[in-house]
Design a protein around this motif. Sequence first.
Motif, PDB file in Angstrom:
ATOM      1  N   TRP A  93       1.631 -12.512 -14.120  1.00  0.00           N
ATOM      2  CA  TRP A  93       0.803 -13.330 -13.253  1.00  0.00           C
ATOM      3  C   TRP A  93      -0.270 -12.433 -12.642  1.00  0.00           C
ATOM      4  O   TRP A  93      -0.228 -12.101 -11.464  1.00  0.00           O
ATOM      5  CB  TRP A  93       1.677 -13.935 -12.173  1.00  0.00           C
ATOM      6  CG  TRP A  93       1.098 -15.093 -11.471  1.00  0.00           C
ATOM      7  CD1 TRP A  93      -0.102 -15.676 -11.657  1.00  0.00           C
ATOM      8  CD2 TRP A  93       1.724 -15.837 -10.423  1.00  0.00           C
ATOM      9  NE1 TRP A  93      -0.276 -16.721 -10.807  1.00  0.00           N
ATOM     10  CE2 TRP A  93       0.841 -16.848 -10.044  1.00  0.00           C
ATOM     11  CE3 TRP A  93       2.934 -15.739  -9.781  1.00  0.00           C
ATOM     12  CZ2 TRP A  93       1.127 -17.751  -9.048  1.00  0.00           C
ATOM     13  CZ3 TRP A  93       3.225 -16.648  -8.798  1.00  0.00           C
ATOM     14  CH2 TRP A  93       2.337 -17.643  -8.440  1.00  0.00           C
ATOM     15  N   GLU A  95      -3.484 -12.844 -11.888  1.00  0.00           N
ATOM     16  CA  GLU A  95      -4.324 -13.424 -10.842  1.00  0.00           C
ATOM     17  C   GLU A  95      -3.522 -14.468 -10.080  1.00  0.00           C
ATOM     18  O   GLU A  95      -3.035 -15.431 -10.653  1.00  0.00           O
ATOM     19  CB  GLU A  95      -5.559 -14.075 -11.440  1.00  0.00           C
ATOM     20  CG  GLU A  95      -6.501 -13.099 -12.094  1.00  0.00           C
ATOM     21  CD  GLU A  95      -7.726 -13.789 -12.645  1.00  0.00           C
ATOM     22  OE1 GLU A  95      -7.955 -14.970 -12.310  1.00  0.00           O
ATOM     23  OE2 GLU A  95      -8.448 -13.152 -13.413  1.00  0.00           O
ATOM     24  N   THR A  96      -3.408 -14.278  -8.798  1.00  0.00           N
ATOM     25  CA  THR A  96      -2.672 -15.214  -7.977  1.00  0.00           C
ATOM     26  C   THR A  96      -3.608 -16.342  -7.556  1.00  0.00           C
ATOM     27  O   THR A  96      -4.586 -16.107  -6.859  1.00  0.00           O
ATOM     28  CB  THR A  96      -2.110 -14.513  -6.725  1.00  0.00           C
ATOM     29  OG1 THR A  96      -1.356 -13.396  -7.143  1.00  0.00           O
ATOM     30  CG2 THR A  96      -1.247 -15.449  -5.926  1.00  0.00           C
ATOM     31  N   LYS A  97      -3.296 -17.524  -7.993  1.00  0.00           N
ATOM     32  CA  LYS A  97      -4.109 -18.682  -7.616  1.00  0.00           C
ATOM     33  C   LYS A  97      -3.434 -19.374  -6.438  1.00  0.00           C
ATOM     34  O   LYS A  97      -2.211 -19.511  -6.392  1.00  0.00           O
ATOM     35  CB  LYS A  97      -4.240 -19.637  -8.791  1.00  0.00           C
ATOM     36  CG  LYS A  97      -4.988 -19.032  -9.950  1.00  0.00           C
ATOM     37  CD  LYS A  97      -5.117 -19.992 -11.100  1.00  0.00           C
ATOM     38  CE  LYS A  97      -5.821 -19.313 -12.246  1.00  0.00           C
ATOM     39  NZ  LYS A  97      -5.860 -20.149 -13.427  1.00  0.00           N
ATOM     40  N   GLN A  99      -3.338 -22.432  -5.637  1.00  0.00           N
ATOM     41  CA  GLN A  99      -2.622 -23.652  -6.017  1.00  0.00           C
ATOM     42  C   GLN A  99      -1.195 -23.334  -6.475  1.00  0.00           C
ATOM     43  O   GLN A  99      -0.251 -24.025  -6.105  1.00  0.00           O
ATOM     44  CB  GLN A  99      -3.372 -24.369  -7.135  1.00  0.00           C
ATOM     45  CG  GLN A  99      -2.676 -25.614  -7.642  1.00  0.00           C
ATOM     46  CD  GLN A  99      -3.404 -26.230  -8.821  1.00  0.00           C
ATOM     47  OE1 GLN A  99      -4.358 -25.672  -9.326  1.00  0.00           O
ATOM     48  NE2 GLN A  99      -2.927 -27.375  -9.255  1.00  0.00           N
ATOM     49  N   ASN A 100      -1.024 -22.279  -7.242  1.00  0.00           N
ATOM     50  CA  ASN A 100       0.316 -21.902  -7.713  1.00  0.00           C
ATOM     51  C   ASN A 100       1.204 -21.427  -6.564  1.00  0.00           C
ATOM     52  O   ASN A 100       2.398 -21.738  -6.524  1.00  0.00           O
ATOM     53  CB  ASN A 100       0.217 -20.812  -8.768  1.00  0.00           C
ATOM     54  CG  ASN A 100      -0.465 -21.302 -10.029  1.00  0.00           C
ATOM     55  OD1 ASN A 100      -0.529 -22.495 -10.294  1.00  0.00           O
ATOM     56  ND2 ASN A 100      -1.000 -20.373 -10.792  1.00  0.00           N
TER      57      ASN A 100
END
Length: 120
Positions: A93, A95-97, A99-100
């Motif tokens: 993972w 890139e931490t978004k 939304q997630n």
Amino acid sequence: MNYQFIPYVTFLAVSATITFCLAVFSACRYKVNGQPMFSIWMLVCSYWSICNAFELMGTILPVKLFWANLQYASYSFFPVCLFILIAQLTGLWPETKLQNVVLLMIIPIITTVLVWFDEK
């Protein structure tokens, strides 16, 4: 007085201090993959240590219940923070978004709210 000093609290105070210093040190010093989540994870650990110390020092049931309820936030957010940290460090993972992260935080938020409204 609703609190009484217990020698075991000294270890929790040391733990809270060390984890808080790790959070601040890592937030200020290093800019690597997973660093922000490590800082948050250390803050959750420090929060747990402080709440646990006050729960142990409480002498009456309402005080102990209050601090135990505050601890549940760290119980529920700890695994999510650790999962995100491990996913970032292993490259699963990168890139931490937002939304997630919000989706992962739904169950811990529900758990914490349910604990606060449990009257039994």
